[in-house]
Structures are given as C-alpha cells and as structure tokens.
Scaffold this motif. Structure first.
Motif, PDB file in Angstrom:
ATOM      1  N   GLY A 141     -12.369  -2.330   0.850  1.00  9.01           N
ATOM      2  CA  GLY A 141     -11.597  -3.538   0.764  1.00  9.01           C
ATOM      3  C   GLY A 141     -12.235  -4.804   0.274  1.00  9.01           C
ATOM      4  N   TYR A 200      -7.811  -2.089  -4.678  1.00 11.66           N
ATOM      5  CA  TYR A 200      -6.548  -2.643  -4.206  1.00 11.66           C
ATOM      6  C   TYR A 200      -5.308  -2.084  -4.890  1.00 11.66           C
ATOM      7  CZ  TYR A 200      -9.478  -6.163  -1.916  1.00 11.66           C
ATOM      8  OH  TYR A 200     -10.410  -6.815  -1.138  1.00 11.66           O
ATOM      9  N   PRO A 233      -4.914  -9.860   6.780  1.00 10.33           N
ATOM     10  CA  PRO A 233      -4.221  -8.578   6.634  1.00 10.33           C
ATOM     11  C   PRO A 233      -2.749  -8.581   7.025  1.00 10.33           C
ATOM     12  CG  PRO A 233      -6.423  -8.204   7.403  1.00 10.33           C
ATOM     13  CD  PRO A 233      -6.200  -9.689   7.486  1.00 10.33           C
ATOM     14  N   GLN A 293      -1.507  -7.178   2.121  1.00 14.75           N
ATOM     15  CA  GLN A 293      -2.129  -5.859   2.204  1.00 14.75           C
ATOM     16  C   GLN A 293      -2.315  -5.335   0.777  1.00 14.75           C
ATOM     17  OE1 GLN A 293       1.345  -5.948   3.663  1.00 14.75           O
ATOM     18  NE2 GLN A 293       0.363  -7.237   5.214  1.00 14.75           N
ATOM     19  N   LYS A 296      -1.532   1.692  -0.766  1.00 15.33           N
ATOM     20  CA  LYS A 296      -1.682   1.959   0.664  1.00 15.33           C
ATOM     21  C   LYS A 296      -2.869   2.866   0.954  1.00 15.33           C
ATOM     22  CE  LYS A 296       1.088   2.697   4.811  1.00 15.33           C
ATOM     23  NZ  LYS A 296       2.450   2.933   5.350  1.00 15.33           N
ATOM     24  N   TRP A 322      -5.823   1.035   2.452  1.00 18.61           N
ATOM     25  CA  TRP A 322      -5.732   0.368   3.756  1.00 18.61           C
ATOM     26  C   TRP A 322      -6.838   0.767   4.720  1.00 18.61           C
ATOM     27  CZ3 TRP A 322      -0.072  -0.571   5.789  1.00 18.61           C
ATOM     28  CH2 TRP A 322       0.626  -1.328   4.834  1.00 18.61           C
ATOM     29  N   TYR A 340     -10.058  -0.953   3.640  1.00 16.44           N
ATOM     30  CA  TYR A 340      -9.874  -2.408   3.758  1.00 16.44           C
ATOM     31  C   TYR A 340      -9.915  -2.833   5.224  1.00 16.44           C
ATOM     32  CZ  TYR A 340      -7.993  -7.058   2.707  1.00 16.44           C
ATOM     33  OH  TYR A 340      -7.825  -8.426   2.574  1.00 16.44           O
ATOM     34  N   GLY A 341      -9.216  -2.100   6.076  1.00 11.08           N
ATOM     35  CA  GLY A 341      -9.195  -2.430   7.499  1.00 11.08           C
ATOM     36  C   GLY A 341     -10.568  -2.296   8.135  1.00 11.08           C
ATOM     37  N   MET A 347      -3.705  -0.514   9.851  1.00 12.44           N
ATOM     38  CA  MET A 347      -4.506  -0.038   8.723  1.00 12.44           C
ATOM     39  C   MET A 347      -5.462   1.063   9.153  1.00 12.44           C
ATOM     40  SD  MET A 347      -5.394  -3.512   6.560  1.00 12.44           S
ATOM     41  CE  MET A 347      -4.148  -4.176   5.441  1.00 12.44           C
ATOM     42  N   THR A 384      -4.218   4.588   9.308  1.00 14.55           N
ATOM     43  CA  THR A 384      -4.060   5.369   8.083  1.00 14.55           C
ATOM     44  C   THR A 384      -5.294   6.204   7.769  1.00 14.55           C
ATOM     45  OG1 THR A 384      -4.945   3.660   6.585  1.00 14.55           O
ATOM     46  CG2 THR A 384      -2.594   3.541   7.135  1.00 14.55           C
TER      47      THR A 384
END
Length: 246
Positions: free
Chosen positions: A23, A137, A200, A204, A208, A211, A214-215, A240, A243
């Motif tokens: 992320g 992204y 977030p 987002q 997906k 995620w 990124y999280g 996130m 996932t």
C-alpha cells in the motif's frame, strides 16, 4: 497520503495486485510524489538508509520493507490508540522535509523508484530514465516518470492530525523518508492524487486485491510511529485485513 513530485525521466511503479500486496499515503493536494522532490518514528525508527534496489518490481508486498503478516498487523491494530483527528493548525508539507538524500546523488524518491521497478536505468544524476512499474492501487503498468508518484502510505497531513504535530522536524523528516518500514511506494499518479490525505475509511485502493497489503502497511506505519487512528479508520483497517488469505 504522502505525495511529492519531481520532474524526472521515465519511471513508473511496481505493486502486484494479487495475493499479498502492498500500500502509500496522501495523494492529490497532500501527497503528490511524482517527478521531483526530501524520519524519526515514534518508537524505533531512525533515519533510513536506501534499501538496495532489487529491480524485481514483482509487487508491493514483495518490495515494501518491514511489511508485517496479517496476524502481526491485527495485533498492532489492537494496540493503537483511538482518538479524534487533531486540528490542522500550523500544518505545512515543508515541516516534513522530503525527499532526503540517500547517497550517490540519489534521494528517497529515486531510491524508491529503483526498488519498486523492473529494469530501471538511471542517468548520472540518479534520475530514472527507463523502467517498468506496476501500480498496486489500480494494477496499471507504466514506463514514464510523469505517470507515477511516490506515495506516503500514511499521508503527511494524516500523520499531522494523528500526532505528528507534536514531533520535532527531524522526526517528521525520518517519517517522510522512511525506507525501513512500509511507508513509501511507487503508484500511479492518478490513484495517488485521488487518495490525497484521506484515511482508509475515506479512500480505498480501486483494486480490492491491494487491500490486504495496504491495510497491513498502514497499520504497521501507525504502530511504528505511535500515531492514533479514528474509530472509522480502525474499522476499515479490520475490513482490509479480513481480505488477507493468511
């Protein structure tokens, strides 16, 4: 979330949007980190040295340093302090000096471009003149510097609102140039600027599949620097992390 630009030669990002991904921080007004532009974390971060570029460009999860597992990120998230955003009074990007020199005429931006890309070639001023980068992204691939930015996973303005307003300039410089933790990442200029300085729960990654990384990255940076999160931010970070497949 952290975006600065520098007018450099052809470069673009790398972040695989699949399995474990990675992320950045602040786009648009707060985090434009494209062509052109210069750490001391809350706990154990010290000015980072440039991470040797591997030229793999095999995906955000592969290139982001210090990225915790989903389980570790959950533990970090549970330990973060929940608080309302602090005021933006006194905020300026100049209070987060970037991009810092990392040696051999290379600054943080160019070092990140080298780390995240494939087949990156530089001129005698360390500016990337060719290479290929895939943006975590949105999954898009680029080969021109004007099309990518270096994103701060946790944007500078968001950091200011969650505790960095109390830091020294040296600490903010360390944060803005952190190559040791998952704080800077090459991404498409469009996604970076769409993100701006949003958290977030407000923005987002369009893909997906990004995620999970990124999280994990956002949570890790906030934990490392002792920054706070809002209730909504924490809730979305949990979503996130849900996932993640492992």
């Amino acid at each position: 979330m952290g975006h600065q630009l520098r007018v450099g030669a052809g470069v673009a990002l790398v972040c695989a949007a699949g399995l474990a991904l990675a992320g950045c921080g602040g786009g648009g007004s707060d985090e434009a980190g494209g062509a052109g532009g210069s750490k001391s974390p809350a706990r154990t971060a010290s000015p980072s040295r440039p991470a040797p570029g591997n030229g793999k460009g095999s995906g955000g999860g592969d290139v982001l340093p210090g990225l915790p597992s989903a389980g570790e990120a959950r533990k970090q998230l549970s330990g973060l302090t929940v608080a309302k955003p602090r005021p933006m009074t006194g905020y300026s990007r100049d209070k987060f000096p970037h991009w810092a020199q990392q040696g051999n005429k290379c600054d943080t931006r160019e070092t990140t471009l080298e780390r995240d890309g494939r087949g990156v070639k530089r001129d005698d001023q360390c500016r990337a003149v060719s290479g290929t980068w895939q943006s975590l992204y949105d999954g898009k691939t680029f080969s021109a510097a004007s099309q990518v930015d270096i994103d701060h996973i946790v944007p500078l303005a968001n950091a200011w609102r969650s505790g960095a307003d109390q830091w020294t300039t040296d600490r903010r410089k360390a944060f803005a140039n952190d190559l040791t933790h998952p704080q800077v990442l090459t991404v498409s200029a469009a996604s970076n600027r769409s993100k701006g300085d949003q958290s977030p729960d407000q923005w987002q990654p369009p893909a997906k599949t990004a995620w999970c990384v990124y999280g994990r990255a956002w949570t890790s940076v906030k934990s490392t620097y002792g920054l706070t999160v809002t209730e909504d931010e924490k809730k979305m970070l949990n979503t996130m992390l849900d996932t993640c497949t492992s």
